[in-house]
Write an enzyme that holds these catalytic residues in place. Sequence first.
Site, PDB file in Angstrom:
ATOM      1  CE1 TYR A 144      -3.792   2.352   0.442  1.00 52.51           C
ATOM      2  CE2 TYR A 144      -2.619   3.229   2.340  1.00 52.51           C
ATOM      3  CZ  TYR A 144      -3.651   3.324   1.420  1.00 52.51           C
ATOM      4  OH  TYR A 144      -4.523   4.386   1.487  1.00 52.51           O
ATOM      5  CG  ASP A 239       5.621   3.565   1.142  1.00 56.34           C
ATOM      6  OD1 ASP A 239       5.873   4.246   2.156  1.00 56.34           O
ATOM      7  OD2 ASP A 239       4.469   3.310   0.755  1.00 56.34           O
ATOM      8  CE  LYS A 267       0.538   4.732   8.342  1.00 54.69           C
ATOM      9  NZ  LYS A 267       0.605   3.955   7.126  1.00 54.69           N
TER      10      LYS A 267
END
Length: 426
Positions: A144, A239, A267
């Site tokens: 994702y 990522d 995050k």
Amino acid sequence: MIYKRSSTLFANAEKVIPGGVNSPVRAFKAVGGTPIFVKEAKGAYLYDEDGNVLIDYINSWGPMILGHAYAPVVNAVVEKAKKGTSFGMPTEIETEIAELAVSMVPNIDKIRFVNSGTEACMSAVRLARGYTGKDKIIKFAGCYHGHSDSFLIQAGSGAVTFGSPNSPGVTEGTAKDTLLANYNDLKNVEALIQANKNEIACIILEPVAGNMGCIPPVAGFLEGLRSLCDANDILLIFDEVMTGFRLAKGGAQQLLNVNADIVCFGKVIGGGLPVGAFAARNEIMNYLAPLGPVYQAGTLSGNPLAMAAGLAMLKALNEDSEIFNRLAEKTEYLHKGLAKVLEKNNITHTINRMGSMISVHFNEEKVIDFKTAAKGNNERFKTFFHGMLNNGIYIAPSAFETWFITDALTYEDLDKTIAACDAVFK
Ligand SMILES: *Cc1c(COP(=O)(O)O)cnc(C)c1O
């Protein structure tokens, strides 16, 4: 447990917010039941609107690595807010956090801050395309990278939870430039590169996958991708929105000793405020506007509240030489404890773990890619999820998610969690 107030609040929310939530996985669709409305959180615990206390293993999906309402982060934000929350002009704190991030992460010279992990990945791919002059990208099934169009092709996380890994609204024109590979399958990547000679700008992946449960790279996988990229003028994008500042100070690049060309963050880097970032060596980053031709911008990018939260978080992680060992030890303890009670109760399972990321799969075989992750027993997962919840343990409401261990968790909390798992399957 009682969820009376949560049910009412959810019913109200459903009238004015699609599905009652601002991000799909929160709706509990994969596990059934009513989403829990949070009132507040402190350290390792969530306090919901009905007065229930829960031990939290989601931690806002990763950012709260030091626990909720971590005082240095909260104080930094409060102090900054008093001086104005956004100017759309440069501020000194942006350079401070950039200097710290660049000093902590290997192989990057410059970093650009944005407002989410989605933006970071989307911008990193545009930069890779602009820099290489090529259009196609390779992504992996079950990884994702946020919800921008190019990535909603066999995406992980909420996208698979809802059974729509390919979203309507993504045009064929966009989809054709995203080539799909199997995680941990180097041969597959090699074949794609051969079939699309000189057309591939970048390979983007989660260096440790975390959006189909936790799936570590098999030995040689990342190194193999590095060599393939070098041999074919392809940029390698890690990522690290989930793994950055979580697996080590320098993220997966440092822990696994493989360099990427562009690294994406989110995050943890925002300490719980909306922040993303992407970073690379000078020659790549200088390709961005205003220095170079690739455009990227943001009204609230680098805003003082977000930067204050992120800076306080990165400082705390940078100054604590034992933090990542402590997190890994707690995670290993939880892994062993859960494995023991699952075995005792004859529950077929696989537990994957790396650093402070862990996931429990109700699978016969090892979980190494999206195909094997998808074979998990979802009915059993639902039982597990609701059983844990009734015992005061909050894990992700989907089998395709990682649990995040925080420094605020005590060994007593971990023991309670293991005991809850035992109680559920007895
Ligand atoms: C969460 C996540 C994203 C998206 O970040 P948002 O802030 O939700 O846009 C991208 N990549 C990975 C690996 C993630 O875990």
